[in-house]
Motif scaffolding. Structure first.
Motif: not given
Length: 560
Positions: A51-67, A84-89
């Protein structure tokens, strides 16, 4: 009253500059890197947690999508990135305990990203997305969704969430303040420029309150209108006493109608002239422009004097020509009479050579008499001394008489001359001599500019209370430049050889006679094909025979 145009456009666009956009993308990439490093550190120190690993991955994805915005940037793409940022957050918060978990604060990051990325336009939408993420995290908390991490991991995740979110919020606030500062600086620069322009203008701009007092003044005051006196004594007192009523009337008119203008002599400079232009503002106050119009008034006065002198000289010229033409006709008629007697050998035979000379004297005198008559008529018209002798007659008589006069000329020039006249009398009330002269002048012009083998057609008809006379030829025609000139006195057109056969008064007399009858003259011509001149006079009394509108063709002469 038209809306005034803006003096200066202040750039308050909410779209960030390219440098700010690049800075945001680098910050978003740094966000993802920081979250990824934190995840790796927690995994090495405290062990693996799905769960922690999934949460951190979800938190890191929006910054990559912004690229991905580097590839294609637009309003739709930015809105999708915020979503997408709201969903992953919300997923990160849900995986670590929901709204009460350590990563719940990430639900506010879409709002911060929207402010940093797009200024003001997307804030409302991002706020809605953040509320959606908060609602989703709250739902997870109420339904006991994802498990809470261990206390020590919970602490480190809270530190991570608040530090990243706080940094993003701080950067966003700083960027917003910087943008606001830029807009304020630009506004101040534009205001300073506007103040300089208004202060350095060559006229004096004043604002007048509802009670008639001057509230502000900018620019250069005209001579004789001191600015201090305007504030202390008022606008009316600045004018010379005889001009004050007109100034007061102009102020009342501007207050009621919306604008006004008046010229007055300033009390402190009686040799000057000042013009005041007034316009009412939306709040009821008035704005006025005071300018020195001394030179302009003097120029206008000089132009008016010159105009009156020119009119006087023109009238004198017209009277001189009229008198001289009248005096010349008397001896010329005697010359014509005596030459005609000699030409007809009324007192006995004479040598052929002398008979030929008598014929030449008679022809030259007749030509000179025609020219004098044209000049006399034009002079009377210009001097406004020509009087129409109105009578009721059949228009066909005047047209037929003119056709008979030019029949021999058409025969000698080998030009087909024909008339298209109505079969019934066309009774008009007009000056018979003027109608005949109109027809004769048009025919003379048509014959003069039509080569041998051509045709000239005269058409006459009644149309709704108006007599319409048209003379059309198949001659050389007129160029567009000639069409602009013909019809003015002493203006000639066409080949140079034909111009020497007249004075340039024929068509101008046609126009003048038609205007005296309340009619009009129109010319249609094509170079090399011919010309058609139409004269329309509202003089028809009745159309004989009721509704008959037919016409018959009268062939007067055919070319040899």
């Amino acid at each position: 009253m038209a809306e005034p145009a803006p003096l200066e456009r202040i750039d308050g666009s909410s779209a960030p500059a390219r440098e700010e956009f690049e800075t945001f993308l680098i910050g978003a990439l740094g966000w993802s890197a920081l979250v990824a490093v934190a995840g790796v550190a927690l995994w090495f120190v405290y062990g693996y947690s799905v769960f922690v690993l999934g949460a951190l991955i979800a938190g890191a994805v929006p910054g990559l999508l912004m690229q991905l915005l580097r590839l294609r940037d637009g309003e739709i793409e930015r809105t999708a990135a915020m979503g997408a940022w709201a969903v992953f957050a919300s997923l990160a918060a849900a995986a670590t305990g929901g709204l009460t978990g350590p990563l719940a604060v990430w639900c506010l990051t879409p709002l911060a990203a929207a402010v940093a990325l797009d200024g003001r336009r997307m804030v409302s939408g991002a706020a809605a997305l953040s509320l959606f993420a908060v609602a989703l995290a709250l739902w997870v908390s109420l339904t006991a969704g994802g498990p809470r991490p261990t206390p020590i991991v919970d602490l480190w995740l809270s530190i991570l969430a608040f530090s990243t979110t706080g940094t993003a919020m701080s950067a966003t606030v700083m960027r917003a303040f910087r943008r606001r500062g830029v807009r304020i600086d630009r506004a101040e620069i534009a205001l300073k420029r506007l103040e300089e322009l208004v202060a350095e203008q060559p006229h004096l701009m004043i604002t007048i309150d509802h009670d008639g007092r001057i509230s502000s003044a900018f620019g250069t005051a005209p001579a004789g209108v001191p600015v201090d006196a305007l504030f202390s004594q008022g606008l009316i007192a600045a004018a010379h006493h005889p001009d004050r009523p007109a100034l007061h009337t102009a102020l009342q008119r501007a207050a009621s109608v919306g604008e006004g203008e008046v010229a007055f002599t300033p009390r402190a400079a009686l040799d000057r002239e000042v013009t005041l232009g007034l316009r009412r503002l939306k709040d009821g106050r008035m704005i006025g422009i005071l300018r020195d119009s001394t030179v302009q008034q003097a120029r206008e006065a000089a132009l008016e004097t010159a105009r009156m002198e020119a009119q006087s000289l023109n009238a004198g010229k017209s009277r001189f020509l009229a008198n001289m033409s009248h005096e010349l006709r008397t001896p010329l008629n005697s010359i014509l009479g005596f030459s005609d007697i000699m030409r007809q050998r009324m007192f006995g035979p004479m040598p052929d050579r002398y008979a030929e000379y008598a014929q030449l004297i008679h022809e030259s005198g007749r030509h000179l008499l025609d020219l004098i008559n044209d000049v006399l008529d034009m002079s009377k018209i210009e001097a406004e001394r020509y009087e129409l002798h109105l009578e009721t007659f059949d228009a066909r008589e005047a047209v037929s008489a003119a056709l008979r006069l030019v029949r021999v000329q058409a025969h000698e020039a080998q030009i087909a001359l024909r008339g298209v006249l109505p079969p019934q009398p066309l009774m008009i009330e007009a000056d018979k001599r003027a109608v005949k002269q109109i027809t004769l002048n048009l025919l003379s012009n048509a014959l003069k500019f039509t080569p041998a083998g051509g045709a000239v057609t005269v058409s006459l008809r009644g149309d709704h209370g108006a007599m319409e006379l048209q003379v059309a030829d198949t001659g050389v025609g007129l160029s567009p430049d000639d069409l602009q000139r013909v019809g003015r006195p002493f203006e000639q057109a066409g080949p140079a050889g034909a111009r020497g056969m007249g004075t340039g008064l024929g068509l101008s007399l046609v126009r003048a006679f038609s205007q005296l009858h309340g009619g009009e003259t129109t010319i249609e011509s094509t170079l090399g094909e011919g010309t058609a001149v139409t004269v329309r006079l509202p003089v028809v009394k009745r159309e004989a025979g009721g509704a008959s509108t037919g016409a018959k063709i009268i062939p007067l002469h055919a070319p040899r």
